[in-house]
Motif scaffolding. Structure first.
Motif, PDB file in Angstrom:
ATOM      1  N   MET A   3      84.940  16.631  75.262  1.00 54.54           N
ATOM      2  CA  MET A   3      84.987  15.572  74.428  1.00 54.54           C
ATOM      3  C   MET A   3      86.067  14.834  75.236  1.00 54.54           C
ATOM      4  SD  MET A   3      83.768  14.321  71.744  1.00 54.54           S
ATOM      5  CE  MET A   3      83.356  15.605  70.818  1.00 54.54           C
ATOM      6  N   ARG A   4      85.602  13.544  75.380  1.00 56.81           N
ATOM      7  CA  ARG A   4      86.569  12.504  76.030  1.00 56.81           C
ATOM      8  C   ARG A   4      87.186  11.391  75.070  1.00 56.81           C
ATOM      9  NH1 ARG A   4      82.098  12.454  80.037  1.00 56.81           N
ATOM     10  NH2 ARG A   4      82.763  14.218  81.505  1.00 56.81           N
ATOM     11  N   LEU A  26      75.836   7.271  71.425  1.00 61.12           N
ATOM     12  CA  LEU A  26      76.393   8.158  71.954  1.00 61.12           C
ATOM     13  C   LEU A  26      76.750   9.209  71.204  1.00 61.12           C
ATOM     14  CD1 LEU A  26      79.123   6.050  74.196  1.00 61.12           C
ATOM     15  CD2 LEU A  26      77.054   6.962  74.854  1.00 61.12           C
ATOM     16  N   TYR A  27      76.361   9.277  69.757  1.00 60.90           N
ATOM     17  CA  TYR A  27      76.600  10.177  68.671  1.00 60.90           C
ATOM     18  C   TYR A  27      78.248  10.132  68.826  1.00 60.90           C
ATOM     19  CZ  TYR A  27      71.775  11.060  69.163  1.00 60.90           C
ATOM     20  OH  TYR A  27      70.378  10.725  69.193  1.00 60.90           O
ATOM     21  N   ALA A  28      78.888   9.058  68.701  1.00 59.20           N
ATOM     22  CA  ALA A  28      80.293   9.265  69.036  1.00 59.20           C
ATOM     23  C   ALA A  28      81.056   9.523  67.595  1.00 59.20           C
ATOM     24  CB  ALA A  28      80.904   8.015  69.509  1.00 59.20           C
ATOM     25  N   SER A  29      82.190  10.166  67.607  1.00 61.19           N
ATOM     26  CA  SER A  29      83.077  10.455  66.350  1.00 61.19           C
ATOM     27  C   SER A  29      84.413   9.745  66.606  1.00 61.19           C
ATOM     28  CB  SER A  29      83.279  12.041  66.338  1.00 61.19           C
ATOM     29  OG  SER A  29      83.846  12.560  67.495  1.00 61.19           O
ATOM     30  N   GLN A  30      85.106   9.737  65.502  1.00 62.88           N
ATOM     31  CA  GLN A  30      86.284   9.396  65.593  1.00 62.88           C
ATOM     32  C   GLN A  30      86.483   7.797  65.891  1.00 62.88           C
ATOM     33  OE1 GLN A  30      89.597  11.702  67.118  1.00 62.88           O
ATOM     34  NE2 GLN A  30      88.392  13.479  66.886  1.00 62.88           N
ATOM     35  N   VAL A  31      85.235   7.022  65.396  1.00 59.05           N
ATOM     36  CA  VAL A  31      85.257   5.945  65.815  1.00 59.05           C
ATOM     37  C   VAL A  31      86.017   4.832  65.163  1.00 59.05           C
ATOM     38  CG1 VAL A  31      83.568   3.692  65.955  1.00 59.05           C
ATOM     39  CG2 VAL A  31      82.842   5.896  66.358  1.00 59.05           C
ATOM     40  N   GLU A  32      86.775   4.021  65.735  1.00 64.16           N
ATOM     41  CA  GLU A  32      87.853   3.068  65.077  1.00 64.16           C
ATOM     42  C   GLU A  32      88.080   1.905  65.781  1.00 64.16           C
ATOM     43  OE1 GLU A  32      92.913   2.549  64.407  1.00 64.16           O
ATOM     44  OE2 GLU A  32      91.920   4.298  65.302  1.00 64.16           O
ATOM     45  N   GLN A  33      87.888   0.804  64.897  1.00 65.67           N
ATOM     46  CA  GLN A  33      87.992  -0.500  65.710  1.00 65.67           C
ATOM     47  C   GLN A  33      89.199  -1.355  65.187  1.00 65.67           C
ATOM     48  OE1 GLN A  33      84.130  -1.506  63.597  1.00 65.67           O
ATOM     49  NE2 GLN A  33      84.969  -3.452  63.208  1.00 65.67           N
ATOM     50  N   ILE A  34      89.630  -1.971  66.179  1.00 63.72           N
ATOM     51  CA  ILE A  34      90.555  -3.001  66.018  1.00 63.72           C
ATOM     52  C   ILE A  34      90.235  -4.389  66.406  1.00 63.72           C
ATOM     53  CG2 ILE A  34      92.365  -1.195  65.937  1.00 63.72           C
ATOM     54  CD1 ILE A  34      93.522  -2.119  68.568  1.00 63.72           C
ATOM     55  N   PRO A  35      91.005  -5.519  66.384  1.00 64.93           N
ATOM     56  CA  PRO A  35      90.402  -6.671  67.131  1.00 64.93           C
ATOM     57  C   PRO A  35      90.520  -6.564  68.505  1.00 64.93           C
ATOM     58  CG  PRO A  35      92.114  -7.421  65.243  1.00 64.93           C
ATOM     59  CD  PRO A  35      91.895  -5.334  65.446  1.00 64.93           C
ATOM     60  N   GLY A  36      89.250  -6.675  69.036  1.00 59.26           N
ATOM     61  CA  GLY A  36      89.257  -6.654  70.466  1.00 59.26           C
ATOM     62  C   GLY A  36      88.894  -5.421  71.228  1.00 59.26           C
ATOM     63  N   ARG A  37      88.971  -4.386  70.354  1.00 57.98           N
ATOM     64  CA  ARG A  37      89.025  -2.911  70.900  1.00 57.98           C
ATOM     65  C   ARG A  37      88.045  -1.930  70.093  1.00 57.98           C
ATOM     66  NH1 ARG A  37      92.806  -5.467  73.167  1.00 57.98           N
ATOM     67  NH2 ARG A  37      93.655  -5.042  75.207  1.00 57.98           N
ATOM     68  N   CYS A  41      85.426   9.012  70.275  1.00 59.27           N
ATOM     69  CA  CYS A  41      85.464  10.255  71.134  1.00 59.27           C
ATOM     70  C   CYS A  41      83.863  10.636  71.414  1.00 59.27           C
ATOM     71  CB  CYS A  41      85.911  11.328  70.386  1.00 59.27           C
ATOM     72  SG  CYS A  41      87.698  11.182  70.354  1.00 59.27           S
ATOM     73  N   CYS A  42      83.484  11.096  72.694  1.00 56.58           N
ATOM     74  CA  CYS A  42      82.164  11.504  72.729  1.00 56.58           C
ATOM     75  C   CYS A  42      82.238  12.430  73.942  1.00 56.58           C
ATOM     76  CB  CYS A  42      81.280  10.253  73.162  1.00 56.58           C
ATOM     77  SG  CYS A  42      81.356   9.710  74.660  1.00 56.58           S
ATOM     78  N   ASN A  43      81.156  13.191  74.025  1.00 54.82           N
ATOM     79  CA  ASN A  43      80.809  14.177  75.153  1.00 54.82           C
ATOM     80  C   ASN A  43      79.697  13.646  76.054  1.00 54.82           C
ATOM     81  OD1 ASN A  43      78.809  15.012  73.549  1.00 54.82           O
ATOM     82  ND2 ASN A  43      79.477  17.130  73.133  1.00 54.82           N
ATOM     83  N   ALA A  44      79.080  12.568  75.778  1.00 58.95           N
ATOM     84  CA  ALA A  44      77.960  12.008  76.609  1.00 58.95           C
ATOM     85  C   ALA A  44      78.637  11.907  78.149  1.00 58.95           C
ATOM     86  CB  ALA A  44      77.674  10.759  76.027  1.00 58.95           C
ATOM     87  N   LEU A  46      79.037  10.111  81.736  1.00 57.72           N
ATOM     88  CA  LEU A  46      79.532   8.962  81.897  1.00 57.72           C
ATOM     89  C   LEU A  46      78.646   7.805  82.321  1.00 57.72           C
ATOM     90  CD1 LEU A  46      82.211   7.016  82.246  1.00 57.72           C
ATOM     91  CD2 LEU A  46      82.201   7.953  84.647  1.00 57.72           C
ATOM     92  N   TYR A  47      77.328   8.051  82.788  1.00 60.95           N
ATOM     93  CA  TYR A  47      76.306   7.265  83.100  1.00 60.95           C
ATOM     94  C   TYR A  47      75.813   6.726  81.882  1.00 60.95           C
ATOM     95  CZ  TYR A  47      71.986   5.059  84.619  1.00 60.95           C
ATOM     96  OH  TYR A  47      70.676   4.301  84.799  1.00 60.95           O
ATOM     97  N   THR A  48      75.581   7.477  80.819  1.00 62.05           N
ATOM     98  CA  THR A  48      75.230   7.091  79.404  1.00 62.05           C
ATOM     99  C   THR A  48      76.080   6.210  78.696  1.00 62.05           C
ATOM    100  OG1 THR A  48      74.025   9.082  79.019  1.00 62.05           O
ATOM    101  CG2 THR A  48      74.232   7.742  77.197  1.00 62.05           C
ATOM    102  N   VAL A  49      77.282   6.480  79.114  1.00 68.71           N
ATOM    103  CA  VAL A  49      78.400   5.487  78.314  1.00 68.71           C
ATOM    104  C   VAL A  49      78.568   4.292  78.917  1.00 68.71           C
ATOM    105  CG1 VAL A  49      80.738   5.354  77.902  1.00 68.71           C
ATOM    106  CG2 VAL A  49      79.811   7.660  77.944  1.00 68.71           C
ATOM    107  N   THR A  50      78.096   4.344  80.416  1.00 69.73           N
ATOM    108  CA  THR A  50      77.969   2.848  81.069  1.00 69.73           C
ATOM    109  C   THR A  50      76.914   1.844  80.756  1.00 69.73           C
ATOM    110  OG1 THR A  50      76.962   3.909  82.954  1.00 69.73           O
ATOM    111  CG2 THR A  50      79.233   3.711  82.899  1.00 69.73           C
ATOM    112  N   GLN A  51      75.938   2.559  79.721  1.00 62.79           N
ATOM    113  CA  GLN A  51      74.930   1.909  79.508  1.00 62.79           C
ATOM    114  C   GLN A  51      75.212   1.046  78.163  1.00 62.79           C
ATOM    115  OE1 GLN A  51      72.067   1.637  81.624  1.00 62.79           O
ATOM    116  NE2 GLN A  51      73.943   2.476  82.583  1.00 62.79           N
TER     117      GLN A  51
END
Length: 464
Positions: A3-4, A26-37, A41-44, A46-51
């Motif tokens: 998990m990254r 990405l089936y990501a977890s611990q997703v948190e958003q702030i202005p601009g970011r 966390c995900c274990n996908a 890196l190529y999938t993340v870059t899509q």
């Protein structure tokens, strides 16, 4: 797979869409958003993340803490930065190992890509000389990259710091000054080498009244830079957002952009949906030529039809398309020959005409045009009042799709508009508002409006 902890930067108004995308793709977890970011966390791989299509840049998260307060005394400020921003050396060493592993993973993906391209070249019967040159170039590039990675593992990495600050801190310290202070703290604390020109690592620090974020970019180029866009138009993330905000999935649909420009919106839609028919129109031959070149670069030239035509007289039959996606030109860079505030009512009426009942309209408009739009399109409450005397009028559920078989190839029927501007009413009552989303275009803001075409007394008569 491990998990990254990652985060992406996003344009203003895109954070919510990016959070939804990382969860969906990405089936990501611990997703948190702030202005601009957006953090996740995900274990996908890196190529999938870059899509990811809605993100600007991708980072490995090193630390995210509460906001810091810096004293005006330089020595005391440096001590706070060393403790609160840099922190324990073990965290940095582990982050560097993770970053190195991700670079290896990305390099392997690139190598597999080179292999696939070589196989495709062989299928196209390239000459032995050309293939040998291509293989040698690819191998040389990969060997160079591998050598650089080996060197970075054997020695302490070189780095530079890029810091952005806002709020209270920005009143006392400039970003340049903070970058130097943080860089000196990392050098003294970790023993890493400063290299402002070609560092192995770039350390990004963001300090505000709400957050302290430290990350390392995973890619040299932004995710928002599409390699297939030879001619830039609307920013690709915003073009993708228009597709994403459409109330329905676009597979098995006929999709029209009546003011397509260089084709940015259609290209983003075509990348996402492989089983749809796309049509782009524009009055400018030069724009259509650029769109054709973008389509060729993306490999989509066989899936998107281009036609020179005016959006004021769309040469399609009533109800011929499922979705209209349109970035209505505004501002100096994307202005058009027509006076858009004057033309907007007829433009909307023509778009509404070619959309089938149950179909959708997605528009990107300036703040001025958005305000005008609300005066042209009746509210749903007003729609019900207009149609209360018609007992046979049926409102179509926006989720309804065509009942015809999706196995049959879809065709586009070209014909002259059956409704002329002379007897077109100012108000449009058949478009039901679904969602309005504010986005930033850099120097200005805009709104993405989504509508569903419902059945009214007028549309019932038009069908007859």
């Amino acid at each position: 797979m491990m998990m990254r902890h990652l985060y992406c930067t996003a344009g203003a108004g895109m954070e919510e869409l990016l959070a939804e995308e990382v969860q969906h793709k990405l089936y990501a977890s611990q997703v948190e958003q702030i202005p601009g970011r957006v953090f996740f966390c995900c274990n996908a791989d890196l190529y999938t993340v870059t899509q990811l299509k809605s993100a600007e840049r991708l980072f490995l998260l090193l630390r995210k803490t509460e906001p810091i307060s810096l004293p005006k005394n330089p020595a005391k400020a440096a001590a706070v930065i060393k403790e609160r921003v840099v922190g324990a050396p073990a965290i940095w060493k582990q982050a560097f190992l993770t970053w190195t592993a991700l670079q290896d993973e990305l390099q392997s993906s690139q190598q597999r890509g080179h292999k696939r391209r070589r196989e495709e070249d062989e299928e196209e019967s390239l000459t032995v000389a050309d293939e040998s040159t291509h293989t040698l170039t690819s191998s040389t590039h990969l060997l160079k990259t591998s050598n650089e990675m080996d060197e970075s593992r054997q020695h302490t990495p070189s780095f530079r710091v890029s810091c952005r600050c806002s709020g209270v801190i920005a009143r006392s310290y400039t970003s340049q000054r903070l970058s130097r202070t943080i860089g000196m703290a990392i050098k003294e604390h970790l023993g890493w080498k400063v290299d402002l020109r070609e560092p192995v690592l770039e350390v990004n620090v963001y300090l505000s009244d709400d957050h302290c974020v430290v990350g390392i970019p995973l890619l040299k180029h932004p995710l928002a830079s599409r390699s297939y866009m030879k001619h830039n138009g609307l920013r690709s993330t915003i073009a993708w957002a228009m597709t994403s905000l459409c109330p329905k999935q676009l597979n098995d649909c006929v999709i029209l952009d009546p003011m397509c420009g260089v084709g940015a919106v259609l290209l983003e839609a075509a990348q996402e949906y492989s089983n749809a028919v796309f049509l782009g129109m524009d009055t400018e031959t030069s724009q259509l030529q650029k769109a054709a070149e973008n389509l060729k670069a993306s490999g989509m030239e066989g899936r998107v039809q281009l036609l020179r035509s005016s959006a004021m007289e769309i040469p399609l039959a009533d109800g011929a398309v499922d979705v209209v996606l349109c970035d209505v030109p505004f501002g100096r860079k994307f202005s058009c020959s027509s006076d858009m505030p004057t033309a907007l009512p007829h433009l909307l009426k023509e778009m509404e005409r070619v959309i089938r009942v149950g179909g959708h309209l997605v528009l990107l408009l300036s703040l001025q045009l958005s305000a005008q739009l609300k005066k042209i399109i009746c509210t749903h409450k007003h729609n019900q009042h207009l149609n209360s005397s018609d007992t046979n009028s049926v409102h179509t559920d926006p989720s309804n799709t065509r009942s015809e078989s999706t196995d049959k190839p879809k065709t586009l029927t070209f014909q002259k508009s059956s409704s002329e501007a002379a007897n077109t009413p100012l108000l449009i009552s058949s478009l039901q508002a679904q969602r309005t989303h504010k986005v930033s275009l850099g120097s200005t803001d805009a709104f993405i409006h989504t509508y569903t075409k419902i059945q009214t007394q007028n549309t019932t008569l038009a069908l007859k």
